[in-house]
Design an enzyme around this catalytic site. Structure first.
Site, PDB file in Angstrom:
ATOM      1  N   GLY A  13      -2.359  -0.377  16.325  1.00 37.95           N
ATOM      2  CA  GLY A  13      -3.715  -0.520  15.821  1.00 37.95           C
ATOM      3  C   GLY A  13      -4.230  -1.934  15.984  1.00 37.95           C
ATOM      4  N   ASP A  48       8.242  12.622  -1.939  1.00 41.00           N
ATOM      5  CA  ASP A  48       8.879  13.586  -2.837  1.00 41.00           C
ATOM      6  C   ASP A  48       8.182  13.730  -4.192  1.00 41.00           C
ATOM      7  OD1 ASP A  48       9.529  11.075  -3.643  1.00 41.00           O
ATOM      8  OD2 ASP A  48      11.664  11.449  -3.935  1.00 41.00           O
ATOM      9  N   LYS A  91       8.076   2.520  15.032  1.00 35.67           N
ATOM     10  CA  LYS A  91       6.609   2.659  15.072  1.00 35.67           C
ATOM     11  C   LYS A  91       6.240   3.865  15.920  1.00 35.67           C
ATOM     12  CE  LYS A  91       2.329   0.062  15.664  1.00 35.67           C
ATOM     13  NZ  LYS A  91       1.863   0.506  14.332  1.00 35.67           N
ATOM     14  N   GLY A 141      -3.198   0.278   5.467  1.00 33.06           N
ATOM     15  CA  GLY A 141      -2.798  -0.300   6.739  1.00 33.06           C
ATOM     16  C   GLY A 141      -2.257   0.733   7.696  1.00 33.06           C
ATOM     17  N   HIS A 160       6.752  -3.845  19.183  1.00 39.08           N
ATOM     18  CA  HIS A 160       7.049  -3.492  17.798  1.00 39.08           C
ATOM     19  C   HIS A 160       8.430  -2.845  17.694  1.00 39.08           C
ATOM     20  CE1 HIS A 160       2.708  -4.034  17.089  1.00 39.08           C
ATOM     21  NE2 HIS A 160       3.048  -4.188  15.824  1.00 39.08           N
ATOM     22  N   HIS A 161       8.857  -2.652  16.469  1.00 43.28           N
ATOM     23  CA  HIS A 161      10.140  -2.003  16.172  1.00 43.28           C
ATOM     24  C   HIS A 161      10.146  -0.549  16.675  1.00 43.28           C
ATOM     25  CE1 HIS A 161       7.975  -0.027  12.872  1.00 43.28           C
ATOM     26  NE2 HIS A 161       7.472  -1.226  12.613  1.00 43.28           N
ATOM     27  N   ALA A 197      -7.424  -2.023   7.518  1.00 44.83           N
ATOM     28  CA  ALA A 197      -7.146  -3.012   8.559  1.00 44.83           C
ATOM     29  C   ALA A 197      -5.947  -2.549   9.363  1.00 44.83           C
ATOM     30  CB  ALA A 197      -6.868  -4.391   7.948  1.00 44.83           C
ATOM     31  N   SER A 198      -5.991  -2.768  10.656  1.00 43.68           N
ATOM     32  CA  SER A 198      -4.836  -2.468  11.492  1.00 43.68           C
ATOM     33  C   SER A 198      -3.719  -3.463  11.237  1.00 43.68           C
ATOM     34  CB  SER A 198      -5.235  -2.490  12.971  1.00 43.68           C
ATOM     35  OG  SER A 198      -5.784  -3.756  13.321  1.00 43.68           O
TER      36      SER A 198
END
Length: 238
Positions: free
Chosen positions: A146, A33, A140, A75, A136-137, A101-102
């Protein structure tokens, strides 16, 4: 050090806490925003901007930060296929700086080094098939993660019998990566080597996002003193 934050979700807020605890100053916070703040003097005063947003926004954020003369630590994942060559060119030919970095977790950096070393060993034992799984959550957006892709690349560099990675494959020449999305899981990555005799498994299971946030701040400290396209392997010499 003066730090700007691009993205102020859960990761951004945790990065803010850790950066302040390490004596740094947050000079600008940009979210969806207040995109006009990329042009603010406060943002331009930052030594480094730490960016955690969405795949579709990341590359544009890099361009805006670079236009303001600010180095970037990011990231965000999911942008590399479309914009990877442009980013490499900007860092090599145009003097821009991106530490990408992943996964910024120190534990994952160690896990990645172990993964590569194990793959070198297992290249000698073709009776073991290798596969990966990441969890993962549910928020994602991209899959595989990644981090999973980075780990897969470490395996492919060292195991001759695998040609590429793929999801939902039974092709023995491809490294299979499965993904699971559930709850609020910060991240679990597992590599399995399976044979008729036994199975060898290595897993990294994150308890929280704290390790990722600390690693991002450490990367910002490193980036302040370095230039170009930087990665975890530049910061940690395993």
């Amino acid at each position: 050090m003066k730090i700007a934050l691009i993205g102020y979700g859960k990761m951004g807020k945790m990065i803010e806490q850790i950066a302040l605890s390490r004596g740094h100053e947050i000079v600008s916070i940009i979210d969806i925003d207040n995109q006009q703040d990329f042009d603010s003097e406060a943002f331009k005063s930052a030594d480094v901007a730490i960016e955690f947003t969405a795949p579709q926004a990341a590359y544009g954020n890099y361009l805006k930060a670079w236009a303001a003369g600010v180095k970037v630590v990011s990231g965000s994942t999911g942008w590399m296929k479309e914009h990877g060559d442009d980013v490499k060119r900007a860092c090599s030919d145009e003097g821009k700086t991106l530490f990408w970095a992943s996964n910024f977790s120190i534990g994952v950096a160690i896990f990645s080094a172990v993964n590569k070393y194990l793959a070198k060993i297992m290249n000698q034992f073709p009776q073991y098939d290798v596969e990966m799984e990441e969890t993962h959550h549910v928020h994602k957006l991209d899959h595989p993660s990644g981090t999973a892709i980075t780990l897969a690349e470490g395996i492919l560099e060292n195991i001759d019998r695998k040609e590429a990675w793929a999801e939902d494959t039974t092709n023995p020449k491809l490294l299979r990566i499965d993904h699971i999305r559930r709850g609020e899981v910060p991240g679990i990555h597992t590599v399995r080597y399976d044979s008729e005799a036994d199975i060898i498994t290595i897993t990294h299971d994150a308890h929280s996002r704290q390790g990722f946030a600390l690693g991002a701040v450490l990367a910002a400290e490193y980036t302040k003193e370095h230039q170009g396209l930087l990665t975890i392997s530049d910061m940690f010499k395993f």
